[in-house]
Design an enzyme around this catalytic site. Structure first.
Site, PDB file in Angstrom:
ATOM      1  N   CYS A  69       0.449  -1.398  -0.066  1.00  0.00           N
ATOM      2  CA  CYS A  69      -0.306  -0.062   0.087  1.00  0.00           C
ATOM      3  C   CYS A  69       0.750   1.213  -0.182  1.00  0.00           C
ATOM      4  CB  CYS A  69      -1.393   0.163   1.641  1.00  0.00           C
ATOM      5  SG  CYS A  69      -1.250   1.120   1.539  1.00  0.00           S
ATOM      6  N   CYS A  72       0.115   3.699   2.856  1.00  0.00           N
ATOM      7  CA  CYS A  72       0.805   3.571   4.125  1.00  0.00           C
ATOM      8  C   CYS A  72       1.945   3.467   4.207  1.00  0.00           C
ATOM      9  CB  CYS A  72       0.436   1.486   3.860  1.00  0.00           C
ATOM     10  SG  CYS A  72      -1.282   1.096   4.044  1.00  0.00           S
TER      11      CYS A  72
END
Length: 144
Positions: A69, A72
């Protein structure tokens, strides 16, 4: 006598009772000797998260994330900065939803990054999306 607080060791999972005035003074786990409050983000598994969320008497903020991600990965250094700033007030931990997919199901995680704040044995707040450190700190202080 000083009031004590329960804090779960993020290394071994043991619940410790620590005098409130010693939380930031290098309190260590009575079982494994690991520091309980470090000002750093700890990686946890589902079992440790559940135990800490249920038992800890200081706020616990979890970043549900995955290595693939992009947002993230962008938020990771900001989450670390927030952990340093909130040291002693709250503990910040990360849970990799790719390694622990059952955590995503258990906590109804629909998108990542998602932060969940726990206090008093319950989830108090949830926020999805990447945020800078100052916004994370403000969110924790206002919501958790």
């Amino acid at each position: 006598m000083a009031q004590s607080k329960k804090v779960t060791c993020l290394d071994c999972g043991q619940v410790n009772r620590v005098p409130a005035d010693r939380l930031s003074a290098g309190a260590k786990c009575g079982t494994c000797g690991a520091k309980l409050i470090t000002g750093k983000v700890a990686e946890v598994d589902l079992a440790t998260l559940q135990k800490a969320a249920r038992n800890d008497e200081i706020p616990l903020v979890v970043d549900f994330w995955a290595p693939w991600c992009g947002p993230c990965r962008m938020m990771a250094p900001e989450f670390s900065k927030a952990a340093q700033e909130l040291s002693g007030e709250a503990r910040l931990v990360k849970l990799n939803t790719e390694e622990h997919p059952q955590a995503g199901a258990k906590y109804n995680i629909r998108g990542i990054p998602t932060m969940a704040g726990f206090a008093g044995g319950r989830e108090k707040a949830r926020q999805s999306g990447a945020m800078p450190a100052a916004q994370i700190v403000n969110w924790v202080k206002a919501s958790v």
